[in-house]
Design a protein around this motif. Structure first.
Motif, PDB file in Angstrom:
ATOM      1  N   LEU A 158       0.826  -1.206   0.000  1.00  0.00           N
ATOM      2  CA  LEU A 158       0.000   0.000   0.000  1.00  0.00           C
ATOM      3  C   LEU A 158       0.865   1.263   0.000  1.00  0.00           C
ATOM      4  O   LEU A 158       0.355   2.365   0.043  1.00  0.00           O
ATOM      5  N   ARG A 159       2.184   1.068  -0.064  1.00  0.00           N
ATOM      6  CA  ARG A 159       3.053   2.209   0.144  1.00  0.00           C
ATOM      7  C   ARG A 159       2.809   3.324  -0.874  1.00  0.00           C
ATOM      8  O   ARG A 159       2.749   4.504  -0.525  1.00  0.00           O
ATOM      9  N   ARG A 160       2.638   2.933  -2.123  1.00  0.00           N
ATOM     10  CA  ARG A 160       2.432   3.944  -3.165  1.00  0.00           C
ATOM     11  C   ARG A 160       1.175   4.789  -2.873  1.00  0.00           C
ATOM     12  O   ARG A 160       1.274   6.017  -2.772  1.00  0.00           O
ATOM     13  N   PRO A 161      -0.007   4.146  -2.725  1.00  0.00           N
ATOM     14  CA  PRO A 161      -1.177   4.973  -2.394  1.00  0.00           C
ATOM     15  C   PRO A 161      -1.067   5.687  -1.051  1.00  0.00           C
ATOM     16  O   PRO A 161      -1.562   6.806  -0.900  1.00  0.00           O
ATOM     17  N   ALA A 217      -1.648   9.561  -0.638  1.00  0.00           N
ATOM     18  CA  ALA A 217      -2.740  10.011   0.236  1.00  0.00           C
ATOM     19  C   ALA A 217      -2.226  10.927   1.335  1.00  0.00           C
ATOM     20  O   ALA A 217      -2.839  11.961   1.642  1.00  0.00           O
ATOM     21  N   ALA A 218      -1.090  10.573   1.929  1.00  0.00           N
ATOM     22  CA  ALA A 218      -0.533  11.402   3.000  1.00  0.00           C
ATOM     23  C   ALA A 218      -0.193  12.792   2.473  1.00  0.00           C
ATOM     24  O   ALA A 218      -0.503  13.810   3.105  1.00  0.00           O
ATOM     25  N   GLY A 219       0.416  12.827   1.296  1.00  0.00           N
ATOM     26  CA  GLY A 219       0.783  14.104   0.698  1.00  0.00           C
ATOM     27  C   GLY A 219      -0.434  14.953   0.399  1.00  0.00           C
ATOM     28  O   GLY A 219      -0.475  16.154   0.679  1.00  0.00           O
ATOM     29  N   ILE A 251       7.232  15.372  -0.920  1.00  0.00           N
ATOM     30  CA  ILE A 251       7.995  14.505  -0.020  1.00  0.00           C
ATOM     31  C   ILE A 251       7.240  13.188   0.219  1.00  0.00           C
ATOM     32  O   ILE A 251       7.802  12.097   0.074  1.00  0.00           O
ATOM     33  N   CYS A 252       5.954  13.306   0.558  1.00  0.00           N
ATOM     34  CA  CYS A 252       5.177  12.101   0.844  1.00  0.00           C
ATOM     35  C   CYS A 252       5.003  11.246  -0.403  1.00  0.00           C
ATOM     36  O   CYS A 252       5.166  10.025  -0.383  1.00  0.00           O
ATOM     37  N   ASP A 253       4.663  11.912  -1.500  1.00  0.00           N
ATOM     38  CA  ASP A 253       4.374  11.194  -2.733  1.00  0.00           C
ATOM     39  C   ASP A 253       5.615  10.466  -3.238  1.00  0.00           C
ATOM     40  O   ASP A 253       5.567   9.338  -3.718  1.00  0.00           O
ATOM     41  N   ASN A 277       8.638   5.535  -4.509  1.00  0.00           N
ATOM     42  CA  ASN A 277       9.872   4.742  -4.471  1.00  0.00           C
ATOM     43  C   ASN A 277       9.598   3.300  -4.057  1.00  0.00           C
ATOM     44  O   ASN A 277      10.517   2.523  -3.851  1.00  0.00           O
ATOM     45  N   ALA A 278       8.326   2.970  -3.934  1.00  0.00           N
ATOM     46  CA  ALA A 278       7.977   1.592  -3.585  1.00  0.00           C
ATOM     47  C   ALA A 278       8.388   0.657  -4.710  1.00  0.00           C
ATOM     48  O   ALA A 278       8.633   1.078  -5.837  1.00  0.00           O
TER      49      ALA A 278
END
Lengths: 334, 521
Positions: free
Chosen positions: B445-448, B452-454, B511-513, B518-519
């Motif tokens: 789920l790292r990519r989404p 989402a965090a960004g 930064i978040c995205d 980088n996943a």
């Protein structure tokens, strides 16, 4: 390391939450006002400093978006609010505010108001005033219309504010209605093709005008003074209209349930003092309710001074504006 | 599917708590206004006209944004070129702008005195006439096309790379790829994308009125303003707020009928390289589309930056403090939004009414009127604590709630695929709870999550909404300071403030995205 973390956590907490007043023994006078009055660029900071110098109290502002939002908040809070004074209502809101029964009479104030109209009101104390007007750029507009009919007949493009969400927008509605009565609907129909757009508030309208989106914008006769005094730019002017200009008087009042009733009284008196009145022109960009002994700032001398002030008495304002709004809505195509 | 009786797990408990909290913030605040105001009136003819206009413009904006996003995202997936990563990141930018700043950017390009109008003036052409329905839709597409592209792009990445290899080795033509891979993916992604944009546009106010050119463009949100501050009739405002919820509810339920897992099955989490057959001319087609979209999205952004840049050093020191405050709040909001959304997703992934309730709740805050929500929250808090003293924490909570729908929309499709692909295996191995979240779910789920965090952080950064209602003049956020500068005639300094706001939101988002992208997959 851990201490560092604690310190930064405390700093963050300090940034996010209100810090309790250091001098807690001082009484706090809570003044509800509109945001731009209390902001860094408004009269708020100077008024606070001046009053605190003599009152032995702590003046605290609580803000709402504008006069209408202010009244809406006061009504929402009813008798449970913390306000001692509400500052920034105008004549269109006065009757509504009076009817809530939430406001108290002010002390006897010995002031020679220099308003364009006679002022006698037991509750509301005027602190500044201005006329609504269309502001334009002298270098771009050569054929300046002298009344609404000429404006409607001209190819000039204007931006106005929505009366449902903005004070100047409502002012324009009342202006046309007071000048034309039953003919107001026709004036709006004729103006429809001049109106580029209607914005939610003054900031959007004025910002778009400065970007060149329109030839004129609904603002105040005093707006050119800002450009002249703060920016040394004399290109902006307000167009004098022969019908007269609609008047806005801004007022303050004490809450009936004020916890600091005496402080509230002396604050209202202080508002009409020359200290405050001298600050108004170059912070709120309006005329002071009492012209200070030293006179107005020089730039104000270049402004247009309408011969005729148009205004509905507060008691009639509500009925008139409801009728005027439905005319406005149907004329502009709904 | 028979579920064994088991004690309420920690995840489920958190999920129910999140559902309850969101319901309180949305429906609860509306009810609070209503209770304070007394009986609610029925909607009048003017209100129905506003509802109709609101729904129509939102539907048109959503459909057009989504329709354009399909070819754009396909072009982005199919082409590898220098600057591709930067372009995908840029896609985040318009969405993050406060409405007023975006409107000014758009008008600098498309307005009567904008770049295009000035460029065509020497040819004897009249200035562009953007105000009206076209203006509203143009602005909403500018805002939401990038979001749509990113959501659909997410869908592409959820197709395991093995499926593309298989397609290539089976000699699929462009049509087969469209039918067997693209269409099932779009069927999962598009309904949610269209719904999200529809709901965003539902509460559009500054954009709709300013670019709509007058009272013909009266939205429900404007009617709420009118009720609160022209008629002083909070009951009417609450009633209209409830109408907005009803619209949201209908739209969400309608969309849920279409949304279904694409059922690609699990893969080995290999990176995608799409090497399938393409129609002749596909390359030219893709390049043209990418160039046009880049120009369309970057011109207003460039205009905002150019307008503010010369005045950067005129900014008052108070802006720096406001910026710091906004940054802290944005990070806090983002963390909170992610937590709420993950908890909510836990319940939303279940079949049956509980899952539906959680998913609908997750979308509800998107259609909440900021004005009604802020007023209601104010009324709810007042008996407990001085609302002014908690202006910033309350704003963090509201901003987090506002971001939950986006976060949920971004995480859910991926979570569904993970559930479908790895759920049974994990169950049979007894991998549940925290280890499952850590080992199975989060890595995939790292990519989404990053995206989402960004998005949540940047949205909170740009929000003007609730803070203004709580009225603490000493603790302004950056957007509020920018708005104040505009209100104090200082348009140029405000433009500089907008640049700072844009750069900060964008950096947070980037930064978040970047962490997410980088996943491995």
């Amino acid at each position: 390391m851990k201490t560092k973390k604690t310190i930064s956590a405390l700093m963050i907490a300090g940034l996010l939450t209100a810090t309790p007043a250091l001098a807690e023994e001082k009484p706090v006078l809570t003044v509800y006002t509109y945001d731009s009055f209390a902001s860094e660029w408004g009269p708020g900071p100077a008024v606070e400093k001046g009053f605190e110098a003599s009152c032995g109290c702590d003046l605290k502002y609580v803000t709402a978006g504008d006069g209408a939002a202010l009244l809406s908040r006061v009504m929402m809070e009813g008798t449970h609010g913390k306000a001692d004074v509400v500052l920034g209502l105008d004549m269109n809101l006065m009757a509504q505010a009076r009817n809530t029964g939430l406001f108290a009479e002010h002390p006897k104030i010995d002031a020679e108001y220099t308003l364009p109209i006679a002022w006698e009101d037991p509750v509301f104390v005027p602190f500044d005033w201005g006329y609504f007007a269309f502001v334009y750029d002298k270098t771009k507009v050569k054929d300046v219309p002298t009344d609404f009919k000429a404006l409607a007949a001209s190819p000039l493009k204007i931006i106005i504010e929505d009366p449902r969400s903005s004070t100047p927008g409502l002012g324009l509605l009342m202006w046309v209605k007071s000048a034309y009565g039953d003919g107001a609907a026709q004036v709006w129909k004729d103006l429809a093709d001049n109106i580029v757009t209607v914005t939610p508030g003054w900031s959007e309208a004025y910002g778009l005008f400065l970007k060149g989106e329109s030839d004129m914008v609904l603002s105040y006769t005093t707006s050119p003074a800002y450009h002249l005094i703060a920016e040394q730019d004399d290109s902006k002017a307000a167009a004098p209209f022969t019908e007269g200009h609609y008047l806005q008087v801004e007022v303050a009042a004490k809450m009936a349930g004020a916890q600091q009733s005496d402080l509230a009284d002396s604050f209202l008196t202080y508002l009409t003092s020359s200290d405050v009145q001298a600050v108004i022109p170059e912070t709120n960009w309006m005329y002071p309710a009492i012209t200070p002994a030293a006179g107005l700032p020089t730039g104000f001398g270049t402004l247009i001074t309408p011969d005729k002030a148009l205004v509905f008495p507060p008691a009639e304002a509500k009925k008139v504006r409801d009728e005027a709004l439905s005319e406005w809505l149907s004329a502009l195509g709904r | 599917m028979a579920e064994r009786a088991r004690p309420l797990s920690l995840g489920a408990a958190a999920g129910w708590l999140a559902t309850a909290g969101l319901l309180l913030l949305t429906v609860g605040t509306t009810a609070a206004v209503l209770v304070r105001a007394g009986a609610a009136p029925r909607p009048g003819p003017g209100d129905w006209a506003a509802v109709q206009f609101t729904a129509l413009q939102a539907a048109a904006s959503a459909l057009i944004s989504a329709a354009l996003a399909v070819p754009v995202s396909r072009a982005l997936v199919r082409r590898i070129f220098p600057g591709r990563g930067a372009l995908i990141t840029l896609m985040g930018a318009p969405f993050l702008l406060p409405g007023l700043v975006a409107v000014i950017g758009i008008l600098e390009v498309f307005g009567r005195a904008g770049w295009i109008s000035r460029a065509i003036a020497p040819l004897g052409l009249a200035p562009l006439q953007i105000y009206g329905p076209a203006g509203i839709i143009l602005a909403h597409v500018f805002f939401n096309l990038p979001l749509a592209v990113r959501l659909i792009l997410q869908g592409w990445h959820d197709i395991p790379a093995e499926r593309f290899r298989l397609a290539a080795s089976l000699g699929f033509g462009p049509r087969d790829v469209a039918r067997l891979l693209e269409w099932p993916m779009l069927r999962t992604t598009l309904p949610g994308t269209i719904l999200t944009i529809f709901l965003i546009c539902l509460t559009s106010f500054v954009v709709a009125l300013t670019l709509g050119g007058g009272p013909r463009a009266t939205t429900v949100e404007l009617a709420i303003y009118q009720a609160f501050r022209f008629e002083f009739d909070p009951a009417r405002a609450a009633m209209l707020g409830a109408v907005q919820f009803a619209l949201c509810l209908c739209a969400t339920l309608a969309t849920m009928r279409f949304a279904a897992g694409a059922g690609f099955g699990a893969g080995l989490d290999r990176p995608i390289r799409i090497i399938v057959a393409q129609a002749a001319g596909a390359r030219i087609h893709d390049v043209a589309i990418l160039l046009m979209v880049t120009a369309f999205l970057s011109a207003p952004l460039l205009a905002v930056v150019l307008a503010g840049l010369p005045y950067l050093f005129d900014m008052p020191a108070s802006l720096a403090l406001a910026a710091l405050r906004s940054l802290i709040m944005a990070v806090a909001s983002s963390a909170l939004a992610l937590g709420i959304a993950l908890a909510l997703a836990h319940v939303a992934l279940r079949a049956g009414p509980a899952g539906k309730l959680a998913e609908v709740t997750g979308m509800l805050s998107l259609s909440a009127s900021p004005l009604v929500m802020g007023t209601g929250l104010f009324l709810l808090l007042r008996p407990l604590i001085d609302p002014t003293a908690v202006a910033l924490p309350a704003t963090v909570a509201v901003n987090a709630a506002m971001a939950v729908p986006f976060v949920l929309r971004i995480l859910l499709p991926g979570l569904r695929e993970i559930q479908a692909g790895y759920g049974r295996l994990s169950d049979s191995l007894g991998v549940t709870g925290w280890p499952r979240l850590r080992l199975v779910t989060l890595p995939r789920l790292r990519r989404p999550l990053g995206f989402a965090a960004g998005l949540a952080a940047a949205l909170a950064m740009g929000d003007l909404g609730v803070i203004a209602l709580f009225g603490d003049p000493d603790r302004a956020t950056l957007p509020l300071e920018v708005f104040r500068l505009m209100g104090a005639y200082r348009t140029n300094v405000a433009a500089a403030g907008a640049v700072v706001l844009l750069v900060l939101s964008f950096t947070l988002f980037w930064i978040c995205d970047r962490w997410g992208r980088n996943a491995r997959t």
